[in-house]
Design a protein around this motif. Sequence first.
Motif, mmCIF file in Angstrom:
data_model
loop_
_atom_site.group_PDB
_atom_site.id
_atom_site.type_symbol
_atom_site.label_atom_id
_atom_site.label_comp_id
_atom_site.label_asym_id
_atom_site.label_seq_id
_atom_site.Cartn_x
_atom_site.Cartn_y
_atom_site.Cartn_z
ATOM 1 N N LYS A 110 0.598 -1.125 0.044
ATOM 2 C CA LYS A 110 -0.012 0.098 -0.007
ATOM 3 C C LYS A 110 0.751 1.168 0.058
ATOM 4 C CE LYS A 110 -4.086 -1.954 1.869
ATOM 5 N NZ LYS A 110 -4.573 -2.231 3.310
ATOM 6 N N ASP A 111 2.134 1.074 0.494
ATOM 7 C CA ASP A 111 3.041 2.116 0.410
ATOM 8 C C ASP A 111 3.869 2.088 -0.891
ATOM 9 O OD1 ASP A 111 4.980 4.399 0.917
ATOM 10 O OD2 ASP A 111 5.832 3.004 2.644
ATOM 11 N N PRO A 112 3.533 3.557 -1.616
ATOM 12 C CA PRO A 112 3.989 3.547 -3.049
ATOM 13 C C PRO A 112 5.573 3.464 -3.030
ATOM 14 C CG PRO A 112 2.546 5.597 -2.310
ATOM 15 C CD PRO A 112 2.906 4.599 -1.057
ATOM 16 N N MET A 113 6.013 3.529 -2.065
ATOM 17 C CA MET A 113 7.536 3.375 -2.041
ATOM 18 C C MET A 113 7.971 1.884 -2.342
ATOM 19 S SD MET A 113 10.408 5.529 -1.264
ATOM 20 C CE MET A 113 11.351 4.641 -0.209
ATOM 21 N N GLN A 167 5.352 6.289 -12.085
ATOM 22 C CA GLN A 167 6.291 7.180 -11.654
ATOM 23 C C GLN A 167 7.308 7.528 -12.524
ATOM 24 O OE1 GLN A 167 7.911 7.327 -7.868
ATOM 25 N NE2 GLN A 167 8.161 9.693 -7.742
ATOM 26 N N ALA A 168 8.037 6.463 -12.873
ATOM 27 C CA ALA A 168 9.221 6.480 -13.937
ATOM 28 C C ALA A 168 8.655 6.794 -15.356
ATOM 29 C CB ALA A 168 9.851 5.054 -13.737
ATOM 30 N N ARG A 191 7.935 10.517 -19.870
ATOM 31 C CA ARG A 191 7.120 11.149 -20.695
ATOM 32 C C ARG A 191 7.639 12.666 -20.590
ATOM 33 N NH1 ARG A 191 5.306 10.538 -25.121
ATOM 34 N NH2 ARG A 191 3.380 11.548 -24.525
ATOM 35 N N TYR A 192 7.773 13.088 -19.430
ATOM 36 C CA TYR A 192 7.988 14.617 -19.012
ATOM 37 C C TYR A 192 9.246 14.998 -19.782
ATOM 38 C CZ TYR A 192 9.941 18.551 -16.240
ATOM 39 O OH TYR A 192 10.388 19.639 -15.802
#
Length: 52
Positions: free
Chosen positions: A13-16, A25-26, A31-32
Amino acid sequence: MEVDYSDMNEIYKDPMFNPMAQYEQAYSYYRYLCMQMDYKIKCKEYEKLCNK
């Protein structure tokens, strides 16, 4: 021996520690960066057009 999977689920549940969240996230960061590069290339092309 009984393995308790509930604490394993708590970890994810922890995004880390969630591989899917890390992947998303990557990917959004990638894309950015691509959009940034695209913008810089377009600016250079525009500069060249204006200098002619």
